[in-house]
Scaffold this motif. Structure first.
Motif, PDB file in Angstrom:
ATOM      1  N   LYS A  49       0.739  -1.207  -0.008  1.00 23.60           N
ATOM      2  CA  LYS A  49       0.161   0.043   0.030  1.00 23.60           C
ATOM      3  C   LYS A  49       0.715   1.160   0.084  1.00 23.60           C
ATOM      4  O   LYS A  49       0.317   2.513  -0.282  1.00 23.60           O
ATOM      5  CB  LYS A  49      -0.948  -0.021   1.289  1.00 23.60           C
ATOM      6  CG  LYS A  49      -1.847  -1.099   1.130  1.00 23.60           C
ATOM      7  CD  LYS A  49      -2.590  -0.954   2.612  1.00 23.60           C
ATOM      8  CE  LYS A  49      -3.732  -2.311   2.599  1.00 23.60           C
ATOM      9  NZ  LYS A  49      -4.245  -2.442   3.975  1.00 23.60           N
ATOM     10  N   SER A  50       2.225   1.194   0.063  1.00 21.61           N
ATOM     11  CA  SER A  50       3.075   2.462   0.278  1.00 21.61           C
ATOM     12  C   SER A  50       3.665   2.763  -1.133  1.00 21.61           C
ATOM     13  O   SER A  50       3.442   2.459  -2.014  1.00 21.61           O
ATOM     14  CB  SER A  50       4.231   1.979   1.261  1.00 21.61           C
ATOM     15  OG  SER A  50       5.199   1.004   0.362  1.00 21.61           O
ATOM     16  N   SER A  51       3.985   3.860  -0.980  1.00 23.76           N
ATOM     17  CA  SER A  51       4.616   4.562  -2.340  1.00 23.76           C
ATOM     18  C   SER A  51       5.815   3.999  -2.682  1.00 23.76           C
ATOM     19  O   SER A  51       6.156   4.056  -3.929  1.00 23.76           O
ATOM     20  CB  SER A  51       4.760   6.205  -2.005  1.00 23.76           C
ATOM     21  OG  SER A  51       6.031   6.175  -0.870  1.00 23.76           O
ATOM     22  N   HIS A  52       6.594   3.310  -1.906  1.00 29.55           N
ATOM     23  CA  HIS A  52       7.802   2.432  -2.258  1.00 29.55           C
ATOM     24  C   HIS A  52       7.235   1.288  -3.018  1.00 29.55           C
ATOM     25  O   HIS A  52       8.220   0.781  -3.723  1.00 29.55           O
ATOM     26  CB  HIS A  52       8.763   2.172  -1.037  1.00 29.55           C
ATOM     27  CG  HIS A  52       9.470   3.237  -0.497  1.00 29.55           C
ATOM     28  ND1 HIS A  52       8.789   4.435   0.088  1.00 29.55           N
ATOM     29  CD2 HIS A  52      10.749   3.682  -0.647  1.00 29.55           C
ATOM     30  CE1 HIS A  52       9.799   5.353   0.621  1.00 29.55           C
ATOM     31  NE2 HIS A  52      10.940   4.787  -0.069  1.00 29.55           N
ATOM     32  N   HIS A  53       6.120   0.958  -3.003  1.00 33.89           N
ATOM     33  CA  HIS A  53       5.794  -0.270  -3.861  1.00 33.89           C
ATOM     34  C   HIS A  53       5.899  -0.305  -5.078  1.00 33.89           C
ATOM     35  O   HIS A  53       6.554  -1.231  -5.742  1.00 33.89           O
ATOM     36  CB  HIS A  53       4.222  -0.591  -3.523  1.00 33.89           C
ATOM     37  CG  HIS A  53       3.667  -1.860  -4.441  1.00 33.89           C
ATOM     38  ND1 HIS A  53       2.941  -1.610  -5.589  1.00 33.89           N
ATOM     39  CD2 HIS A  53       3.820  -3.021  -4.259  1.00 33.89           C
ATOM     40  CE1 HIS A  53       2.422  -2.778  -6.200  1.00 33.89           C
ATOM     41  NE2 HIS A  53       2.951  -3.606  -5.283  1.00 33.89           N
ATOM     42  N   ALA A  54       5.899   0.985  -5.903  1.00 34.20           N
ATOM     43  CA  ALA A  54       6.227   1.009  -7.196  1.00 34.20           C
ATOM     44  C   ALA A  54       7.880   1.241  -7.838  1.00 34.20           C
ATOM     45  O   ALA A  54       7.983   0.854  -8.763  1.00 34.20           O
ATOM     46  CB  ALA A  54       5.678   2.389  -7.873  1.00 34.20           C
ATOM     47  N   VAL A  55       8.546   1.160  -6.491  1.00 30.40           N
ATOM     48  CA  VAL A  55      10.038   1.567  -7.046  1.00 30.40           C
ATOM     49  C   VAL A  55      10.907   0.713  -6.096  1.00 30.40           C
ATOM     50  O   VAL A  55      12.111   0.510  -6.341  1.00 30.40           O
ATOM     51  CB  VAL A  55      10.426   3.018  -6.651  1.00 30.40           C
ATOM     52  CG1 VAL A  55       9.538   3.805  -7.809  1.00 30.40           C
ATOM     53  CG2 VAL A  55      10.165   3.486  -5.335  1.00 30.40           C
ATOM     54  N   ALA A  56      10.636  -0.150  -5.373  1.00 31.73           N
ATOM     55  CA  ALA A  56      11.428  -0.788  -4.291  1.00 31.73           C
ATOM     56  C   ALA A  56      11.003  -2.193  -3.920  1.00 31.73           C
ATOM     57  O   ALA A  56       9.746  -2.141  -3.474  1.00 31.73           O
ATOM     58  CB  ALA A  56      12.084  -0.201  -3.183  1.00 31.73           C
ATOM     59  N   THR A  57      11.612  -3.184  -3.761  1.00 30.24           N
ATOM     60  CA  THR A  57      11.257  -4.518  -3.242  1.00 30.24           C
ATOM     61  C   THR A  57      11.889  -4.534  -1.894  1.00 30.24           C
ATOM     62  O   THR A  57      12.762  -3.497  -1.512  1.00 30.24           O
ATOM     63  CB  THR A  57      11.626  -5.723  -4.151  1.00 30.24           C
ATOM     64  OG1 THR A  57      13.207  -5.766  -3.989  1.00 30.24           O
ATOM     65  CG2 THR A  57      11.115  -5.503  -5.457  1.00 30.24           C
ATOM     66  N   CYS A  58      11.698  -5.650  -1.123  1.00 31.52           N
ATOM     67  CA  CYS A  58      12.202  -5.676   0.279  1.00 31.52           C
ATOM     68  C   CYS A  58      13.581  -5.777   0.108  1.00 31.52           C
ATOM     69  O   CYS A  58      14.514  -5.171   0.910  1.00 31.52           O
ATOM     70  CB  CYS A  58      11.634  -6.983   0.831  1.00 31.52           C
ATOM     71  SG  CYS A  58      10.075  -7.207   1.050  1.00 31.52           S
ATOM     72  N   ASN A  59      14.326  -6.388  -0.870  1.00 35.19           N
ATOM     73  CA  ASN A  59      15.617  -6.380  -1.171  1.00 35.19           C
ATOM     74  C   ASN A  59      16.423  -5.258  -1.218  1.00 35.19           C
ATOM     75  O   ASN A  59      17.531  -4.968  -0.976  1.00 35.19           O
ATOM     76  CB  ASN A  59      16.013  -7.531  -2.001  1.00 35.19           C
ATOM     77  CG  ASN A  59      15.992  -8.989  -1.564  1.00 35.19           C
ATOM     78  OD1 ASN A  59      16.096  -9.184  -0.290  1.00 35.19           O
ATOM     79  ND2 ASN A  59      15.197  -9.712  -2.572  1.00 35.19           N
ATOM     80  N   ASP A  60      15.872  -4.167  -2.099  1.00 34.45           N
ATOM     81  CA  ASP A  60      16.143  -3.019  -2.194  1.00 34.45           C
ATOM     82  C   ASP A  60      16.504  -2.279  -1.046  1.00 34.45           C
ATOM     83  O   ASP A  60      17.475  -1.551  -1.076  1.00 34.45           O
ATOM     84  CB  ASP A  60      15.349  -2.120  -3.143  1.00 34.45           C
ATOM     85  CG  ASP A  60      15.343  -2.763  -4.487  1.00 34.45           C
ATOM     86  OD1 ASP A  60      16.052  -3.254  -5.118  1.00 34.45           O
ATOM     87  OD2 ASP A  60      14.013  -2.637  -5.206  1.00 34.45           O
ATOM     88  N   CYS A  61      15.750  -2.368  -0.072  1.00 35.46           N
ATOM     89  CA  CYS A  61      15.907  -1.430   1.130  1.00 35.46           C
ATOM     90  C   CYS A  61      16.588  -2.295   2.532  1.00 35.46           C
ATOM     91  O   CYS A  61      17.127  -1.854   3.456  1.00 35.46           O
ATOM     92  CB  CYS A  61      14.433  -1.231   1.696  1.00 35.46           C
ATOM     93  SG  CYS A  61      13.635  -0.146   0.660  1.00 35.46           S
TER      94      CYS A  61
END
Length: 168
Positions: A49-61
């Motif tokens: 539901k977050s804005s990061h959904h479109a640009v990052a996966t769990c592994n990215d962060c």
């Protein structure tokens, strides 16, 4: 004979656990793998539901750059998650460990470098102090980014960000 039997049991239990826990799913970048464990469902739903959904996966962060570092972190986290979940000794709500917090902080700074540089700019020519001091970490204020509000560690949020204004 004892060594062979012990080795067989260890390999058998390890293989069964790997298949039962959907171990191969953790070798990919699919965020749904993080929700294999029921305790992560809230974090996964919050990310979706977050804005990061479109640009990052769990592994990215949550993993460092580089194949070796990424999979070493995933293996360490997987082992310790399994260990604590099996024993039932994990904190509820779950908390990010200091090493993983550093990985996430680095990921924030990598993706949002321009913003971080502007915030941590040196004092102006007129002596005006920077907006934040050099020690401020992104996660101090943004500890729920990509996850449900309040799922971050509330002890890391400065009190002046959480105090409610008095009613009139």
């Amino acid at each position: 004979m004892v060594f062979g039997t012990s080795l067989g049991v260890a390999v058998g239990l390890g293989g069964y656990t790997f298949v039962y826990a959907k171990g191969s799913s953790y070798l990919r970048d699919d965020p749904a793998a993080c929700a294999n464990c029921h305790i992560m469902t809230e974090q996964y739903d919050g990310w979706r539901k977050s804005s990061h959904h479109a640009v990052a996966t769990c592994n990215d962060c949550h993993t460092p750059p580089g194949t070796l570092a990424k999979y070493a972190t995933k293996a360490s986290n997987g082992f310790w998650h399994s260990f604590y979940f099996t024993l039932g000794t994990f904190p509820d709500p779950i908390r990010i460990r200091p090493r993983n917090r550093g990985v996430t902080e680095s990921a924030c700074r990598k993706c949002h470098g321009t913003i971080v540089e502007a915030i941590e700019a040196p004092a102006g020519a007129d002596g005006t102090p920077p907006a934040h001091d050099e020690q401020t970490q992104c996660l101090t204020c943004h500890n729920s980014v990509g996850h449900p509000e309040g799922s971050g560690n509330p002890t890391l949020v400065p009190p002046h960000f959480t105090q409610k204004e008095p009613s009139p």
